[in-house]
Design a protein around this motif. Sequence first.
Motif, PDB file in Angstrom:
ATOM      1  N   PHE A 142      40.378 -13.549  22.447  1.00 14.04           N
ATOM      2  CA  PHE A 142      39.037 -13.164  23.199  1.00 14.04           C
ATOM      3  C   PHE A 142      39.012 -11.729  23.245  1.00 14.04           C
ATOM      4  N   HIS A 143      37.883 -10.998  23.476  1.00  8.09           N
ATOM      5  CA  HIS A 143      37.795  -9.449  23.792  1.00  8.09           C
ATOM      6  C   HIS A 143      37.405  -9.351  25.219  1.00  8.09           C
ATOM      7  N   LEU A 144      37.642  -8.172  25.755  1.00 12.94           N
ATOM      8  CA  LEU A 144      37.436  -8.068  27.133  1.00 12.94           C
ATOM      9  C   LEU A 144      36.209  -6.703  26.966  1.00 12.94           C
ATOM     10  N   GLY A 145      35.347  -6.548  28.004  1.00  9.57           N
ATOM     11  CA  GLY A 145      34.584  -5.595  28.232  1.00  9.57           C
ATOM     12  C   GLY A 145      34.936  -4.296  28.267  1.00  9.57           C
ATOM     13  N   GLN A 146      34.379  -3.271  27.930  1.00 12.54           N
ATOM     14  CA  GLN A 146      35.009  -1.810  27.899  1.00 12.54           C
ATOM     15  C   GLN A 146      35.523  -1.500  29.355  1.00 12.54           C
ATOM     16  N   GLY A 147      36.929  -0.970  29.540  1.00 15.89           N
ATOM     17  CA  GLY A 147      37.242  -0.454  30.934  1.00 15.89           C
ATOM     18  C   GLY A 147      37.529  -1.739  31.758  1.00 15.89           C
ATOM     19  N   ALA A 148      37.866  -2.900  31.176  1.00 17.60           N
ATOM     20  CA  ALA A 148      38.403  -3.920  31.779  1.00 17.60           C
ATOM     21  C   ALA A 148      39.572  -3.783  32.524  1.00 17.60           C
TER      22      ALA A 148
END
Length: 204
Positions: A142-148
């Motif tokens: 999975f990927h996380l949102g920017q600045g997570a």
Amino acid sequence: SLPARAQQRITGRVVNGTTHQPVANQLVQLLVPRGGMQQVATATSDASGHFSLDASGSAGAPIAMVQAVYKDVNYRVRATPGEATELSVYENTHTAPALRIPRARILVQAEGQRVRVQELFAVENASEPRRTYLNPDGTFLFHLGQGAENPQAAIIGEMNMPIPQGILDAKSPGELAINYSLHPGVTAILVAYEADYSSGQFTL
């Protein structure tokens, strides 16, 4: 009396869901939630895969689970004294099967200058023949949102109890993973993180 004694036992059978054959000489455990899952009885399946567990130690527990560890993978099923229980175990595969996400839910909650995101995925392993997917590099990527910040991951177990999972760096840049054995059927996976919201904007 005989009926009373029957209510104090959990009986059933261990079946290999890949080959559809009974599993003999398999250690079976009876677990109940008491400050974590506590073992209260054990048994070994016979030549036809059948087992019988003393369920007296599960009295008063909200649920009882029958567990077998087959080829280093835990398999559990809810059980009720006096009712037959079938516990399916599976062969393993390290080749990614046909995974899909039939349902997903994303919750974004802003509180002051912080935002918290929870992403819940129903991940379906539809392999044929049915096999459990194992991969030391990660089974769910999975990927996380920017600045997570402060990422967390968990498997949603019985009674909606989250089971925390370690997060790995996957091979692709910016990609993360968990290394959880994905059984045939649906596994509920939760990913959560926080991010800065001081600007009043957030990109999911």
